[in-house]
Design a protein around this motif. Structure first.
Motif, PDB file in Angstrom:
ATOM      1  N   LEU A 151       0.824  -1.205   0.000  1.00  0.00           N
ATOM      2  CA  LEU A 151       0.000   0.000   0.000  1.00  0.00           C
ATOM      3  C   LEU A 151       0.861   1.259   0.000  1.00  0.00           C
ATOM      4  N   PHE A 152       1.971   1.234   0.720  1.00  0.00           N
ATOM      5  CA  PHE A 152       2.872   2.384   0.749  1.00  0.00           C
ATOM      6  C   PHE A 152       3.447   2.660  -0.642  1.00  0.00           C
ATOM      7  N   ALA A 153       3.872   1.597  -1.346  1.00  0.00           N
ATOM      8  CA  ALA A 153       4.405   1.766  -2.697  1.00  0.00           C
ATOM      9  C   ALA A 153       3.337   2.300  -3.647  1.00  0.00           C
ATOM     10  N   ASP A 154       2.113   1.794  -3.545  1.00  0.00           N
ATOM     11  CA  ASP A 154       1.024   2.273  -4.404  1.00  0.00           C
ATOM     12  C   ASP A 154       0.680   3.731  -4.118  1.00  0.00           C
ATOM     13  N   THR A 155       0.746   4.134  -2.850  1.00  0.00           N
ATOM     14  CA  THR A 155       0.452   5.524  -2.484  1.00  0.00           C
ATOM     15  C   THR A 155       1.499   6.468  -3.045  1.00  0.00           C
ATOM     16  N   VAL A 156       2.761   6.064  -2.991  1.00  0.00           N
ATOM     17  CA  VAL A 156       3.841   6.884  -3.566  1.00  0.00           C
ATOM     18  C   VAL A 156       3.644   7.041  -5.073  1.00  0.00           C
ATOM     19  N   GLN A 157       3.282   5.952  -5.759  1.00  0.00           N
ATOM     20  CA  GLN A 157       3.050   6.025  -7.203  1.00  0.00           C
ATOM     21  C   GLN A 157       1.862   6.922  -7.531  1.00  0.00           C
TER      22      GLN A 157
END
Length: 324
Positions: free
Chosen positions: A67-73
């Protein structure tokens, strides 16, 4: 002649005004939508750190990383969209660094999905060894390996992007992969790494799925647990497809602009951007959170409390103003 010139000038001004109005409208709509999804993702991230059961369970730790990676993207995509809508160009080194940072988080998502699939496979096929294999320490080491591999890949692509002699540091086009992949090796390396990664992820999900099907037929396997794990793997496959959809974004845009007029192409571009870039970064993790019986009540409680707090904050100044 002066009347004709004045008419042409008025027409040009009107066209520019309509274009500006369209840019403002589109930017406002996409930004509001993005802010809503960022709020949901932020609440989900907060939820996954709010209880010991989430902080001490491997699959929730992996979900947090995904979820953290998706939020950054999501934040990166909207920032680049606003820069292009406002016709802001960057320096080549700055754009290359930002693109490499996006590649870092983009690679992290499918790698995390691979590990999550393997965790479910071990949980169903080797239930007695699951507690010994899938520990908090091993999960932390796995996440470190994921980010290290992603960082190595991002640094490699950054070195290829900067291994070009720029005639002018100021970009003439908007920031994006196509703008900084000037060396043919950069584009080739990016395609090879991306397709190889998604092929690995697809094979892993498929292997885990059929492995659990075989295990579910044995008498020693918990049927309910196996059935739930199969649904989870199908969800991971959906998440992988949503993540993969962003890789065809540029290809679709080229096809749209080559076959349609500019006005219609811009409208379709906005629709493609919302469907392939914005929605996948929120829907996959949100569906996972709403589906999980442990996360859902805590997530809904956190969302309701935050919305209630926001409404109180917005109402209190108005009441104070009325009293004065």
């Amino acid at each position: 002649m002066s009347f004709i010139d004045q008419t042409q000038t008025n027409t040009t001004v009107e066209i520019q005004y309509l274009e500006l109005l369209g840019i403002v409208l589109i930017s406002t709509v996409t930004t509001l939508l993005c802010c809503v999804f960022l709020f949901i993702n932020g609440t989900m991230l907060f939820t996954l750190r709010s209880k010991p059961v989430f902080r001490e369970t491997s699959r929730y730790i992996l979900l947090y990383n995904l979820l953290f990676a998706d939020t950054v993207q999501l934040a990166y995509s909207q920032a680049m969209f606003l820069l292009s809508a406002c016709r802001v160009t960057l320096l080549y080194p700055v754009c290359a660094a930002i693109t490499a940072f996006n590649i870092l988080s983009h690679i992290t998502s499918p790698l995390t999905l691979v590990v999550m699939c393997m965790e479910r496979y071990v949980a169903v096929c080797y239930p007695l060894r699951h507690a010994a294999i899938v520990t908090i320490r091993n999960t932390g080491l796995t996440i470190c390996v994921i980010w290290s591999f992603s960082s190595l890949n991002a640094v490699s692509q950054l070195s290829l992007m900067l291994n070009v002699r720029f005639k002018n540091l100021q970009m003439k086009d908007f920031c994006g992969k196509e703008s900084v992949f000037l060396d043919p090796r950069s584009n080739l390396y990016d395609k090879a790494s991306t397709y190889s990664l998604f092929a690995l992820a697809g094979v892993t999900v498929t292997f885990s799925y059929f492995g659990i099907i075989v295990a579910a037929r044995s008498a020693s396997t918990d049927k309910a647990s196996a059935k739930k794990a199969l649904k989870t793997l199908l969800l991971h496959l959906l998440q992988l497809g949503l993540t993969m959809s962003s890789t065809v974004h540029s290809t679709l845009l080229k096809a749209v602009y080559s076959h349609l007029d500019r006005v219609l192409a811009v409208r379709i571009q906005i629709l493609i951007y919302i469907c392939l870039i914005i929605l996948p970064k929120c829907l996959s993790s949100l569906i996972y959170g709403l589906r999980d019986q442990t996360i859902r009540p805590v997530l809904m409680l956190t969302l309701s409390c935050r919305c209630r707090r926001f409404s109180i904050i917005s109402v209190v100044p108005a009441d104070t103003k009325n009293r004065t």
